[in-house]
Design an enzyme around this catalytic site. Structure first.
Site, PDB file in Angstrom:
ATOM      1  N   GLN A 113       1.236  -0.972  -0.162  1.00  0.00           N
ATOM      2  CA  GLN A 113       0.113  -0.158  -0.104  1.00  0.00           C
ATOM      3  C   GLN A 113       0.504   1.191   0.063  1.00  0.00           C
ATOM      4  OE1 GLN A 113      -2.233   1.151   3.946  1.00  0.00           O
ATOM      5  NE2 GLN A 113      -4.142   0.446   2.511  1.00  0.00           N
ATOM      6  N   TYR A 118      -6.202  10.249   4.939  1.00  0.00           N
ATOM      7  CA  TYR A 118      -4.563  10.355   4.639  1.00  0.00           C
ATOM      8  C   TYR A 118      -5.522  11.790   2.904  1.00  0.00           C
ATOM      9  CZ  TYR A 118      -2.955   7.678   7.969  1.00  0.00           C
ATOM     10  OH  TYR A 118      -2.145   6.445   8.903  1.00  0.00           O
ATOM     11  N   ARG A 151      -7.829   1.181  -1.656  1.00  0.00           N
ATOM     12  CA  ARG A 151      -8.737   1.149  -0.901  1.00  0.00           C
ATOM     13  C   ARG A 151      -9.422   2.892   0.038  1.00  0.00           C
ATOM     14  NH1 ARG A 151      -7.311  -0.056   5.514  1.00  0.00           N
ATOM     15  NH2 ARG A 151      -7.386  -1.827   4.967  1.00  0.00           N
ATOM     16  N   GLY A 159      -7.152  -8.554  10.907  1.00  0.00           N
ATOM     17  CA  GLY A 159      -6.081  -7.276  10.899  1.00  0.00           C
ATOM     18  C   GLY A 159      -6.233  -7.965  11.900  1.00  0.00           C
ATOM     19  N   ARG A 160      -6.835  -7.344  13.684  1.00  0.00           N
ATOM     20  CA  ARG A 160      -6.220  -6.660  15.007  1.00  0.00           C
ATOM     21  C   ARG A 160      -6.435  -8.232  15.099  1.00  0.00           C
ATOM     22  NH1 ARG A 160      -8.437  -2.671  13.655  1.00  0.00           N
ATOM     23  NH2 ARG A 160      -7.414  -0.471  13.994  1.00  0.00           N
TER      24      ARG A 160
END
Length: 332
Positions: free
Chosen positions: A100, A171, A219, A312-313
Site C-alpha cells: 500500500q 489521508y 483502498r 487484522g487485529r
C-alpha cells in the site's frame, strides 16, 4: 468447502482463498527501510500461507508525505532491494502480497516531516490533528501524481504481486474525496467527479507505469459517518469510475472516521458500505472491520457483502489465526 477457503479469479486478481491480512501500521521500520523487526513480523504473520493475500502497511511515497516515525518508505529507488526481501519472505510462506502506497497530506506532523502539511484545502481535518495545511496548487498536485507513479513502479520492481493506492482514513487522496476536507473551487473540488479527479489521474499514471497486466488496488474511505461527509452511495459512484480507470480491486474502509464505524461495533462494521459499493462494480471488493471469529468472516461472504475479508487485529494478536480459522470452518 467454506467460502473463505475458495479461490478468487477475477480479471488480474487471482487468489487461492478469500482471507486477507490487511494493511496495519506497525511503526517497525528503521529510517523508512525494511529492517529485521519488520521482516520478522511479516514472516511470522504469513507463516503457513493461510492468507491468500498479505497487504503491506501504508508506505510513504515522498518524505513530505510521511505520516509518522517508524513508517515504511517507498520514496527512493535505493529501498527496492530491502522491499524485495520482504516480498520474497511472504512468497516463501505461500501467500501473495501487495504493498500500500500513501501520502499523508494535511495532518502531517511538522515534528515528523520538518514542514507544514498540504491538502486540497486549508481546512481542519477531522481525522488528523495538526496545524491548518497549505492548499495545494496545480503544480503540487501534478508532483504528487508523479510520486504515486514512481512509488508503484518500485513496488513492482520489488516483486510484489500488486500495488494498493490509499484513499482512506483521512489521508491525502481521501481528503480530496471527502466534502469535509475538499472545499476547492477548481476542477478538483465541488462535484464528486471533480473530487475524484486526482484519483483517476493517479490511477492512470500508476497504470502507465506498471503496465496493463499488473494488478492495481485502491483502498476507499467509503463513508465518513459525519454530517456533510462522504456517503456509501457516493462511494459506489466513485468506485464505478475507478473501475473504468483500471482499478482491479476496491478495499473498503472508513474515511474521516478512520478505521472505526462510530455507529456500530458489530463484526464487519464496514460491511454495509461494502454491500453498496459491491452492487456498483464488477471487480472484487474487500472489507475489514472488527472481524475476530472465522464464522463472522464466513457469514459476511455468504451474505454477499464482499468478495474478500480482511482480518487484522485478531491476526495481529494471534499469528496462527489463519490456520485455526480454516480448520474450524472445515470441521477439522
Amino acid at each position: 468447502m467454506p467460502l473463505l477457503n475458495t479461490p478468487l479469479e477475477a480479471g488480474r486478481v487471482k487468489l487461492k482463498n478469500r482471507l486477507v491480512f490487511p494493511p496495519m501500521a506497525t511503526a517497525k521500520s528503521e529510517r523508512g527501510e525494511v529492517g529485521p523487526d519488520l521482516l520478522r513480523y511479516y514472516d511470522e504473520k504469513s507463516k503457513g500461507g493461510h492468507f491468500g493475500l498479505v497487504i503491506i502497511e501504508h508506505s510513504y511515497i515522498a518524505p513530505e508525505g510521511r505520516a509518522s516515525a517508524g513508517q515504511l518508505s517507498v520514496a527512493e529507488d535505493r529501498l527496492v532491494d530491502g522491499l524485495k526481501t520482504l516480498a520474497e519472505a511472504i512468497h516463501a510462506n505461500g501467500s501473495k502480497t501487495a504493498m500500500q502506497i500513501n501520502h499523508c497530506g494535511g495532518g502531517i506532523s511538522p515534528e515528523v516531516t520538518g514542514i507544514d502539511g498540504f491538502a486540497p484545502s486549508s481546512v481542519s481535518n477531522p481525522a488528523r490533528e495538526g496545524p491548518l495545511p497549505i492548499a495545494l496548487d496545480q503544480d503540487g498536485i501534478r508532483k504528487i501524481i508523479q510520486q504515486f507513479s514512481l512509488a508503484a513502479l518500485r513496488v513492482k520492481a520489488a516483486g510484489f504481486d500488486a500495488v494498493e493506492i490509499h484513499s482512506a482514513h483521512g489521508y491525502l487522496l481521501n481528503q480530496f474525496l471527502s466534502p469535509l476536507t475538499n472545499q476547492r473551487a477548481d476542477e478538483y473540488g465541488g462535484s464528486l467527479q471533480n473530487r475524484i479527479r486526482i484519483h483517476l489521474e493517479v490511477v492512470k499514471a500508476v497504470r502507465d507505469a506498471v503496465g496493463e497486466a499488473y494488478p492495481v488496488f485502491l483502498r476507499l474511505g467509503a463513508a465518513d459517518y459525519m454530517e456533510g461527509g462522504q456517503t456509501p452511495e457516493e462511494s459506489a459512484s466513485a468506485a464505478r469510475e475507478l473501475e473504468r480507470a483500471g482499478v482491479d480491486l476496491i478495499d473498503i474502509s472508513g474515511g474521516m472516521c478512520r478505521y472505526f464505524n462510530p455507529f456500530t461495533k458489530a463484526p464487519g462494521y464496514f460491511a454495509a458500505a461494502s454491500r453498496v459499493v459491491k452492487g456498483a462494480v464488477s471487480v472484487p471488493v474487500l472489507v475489514t472491520g472488527g472481524i475476530t471469529r472465522p464464522e463472522e468472516a464466513e457469514e459476511i461472504l455468504r451474505k454477499g457483502d464482499t468478495d474478500l475479508v480482511g482480518v487484522g487485529r485478531a491476526a495481529a494478536k494471534d499469528s496462527d489465526w489463519g490456520r485455526k480459522a480454516m480448520e474450524a470452518l472445515s470441521g477439522k
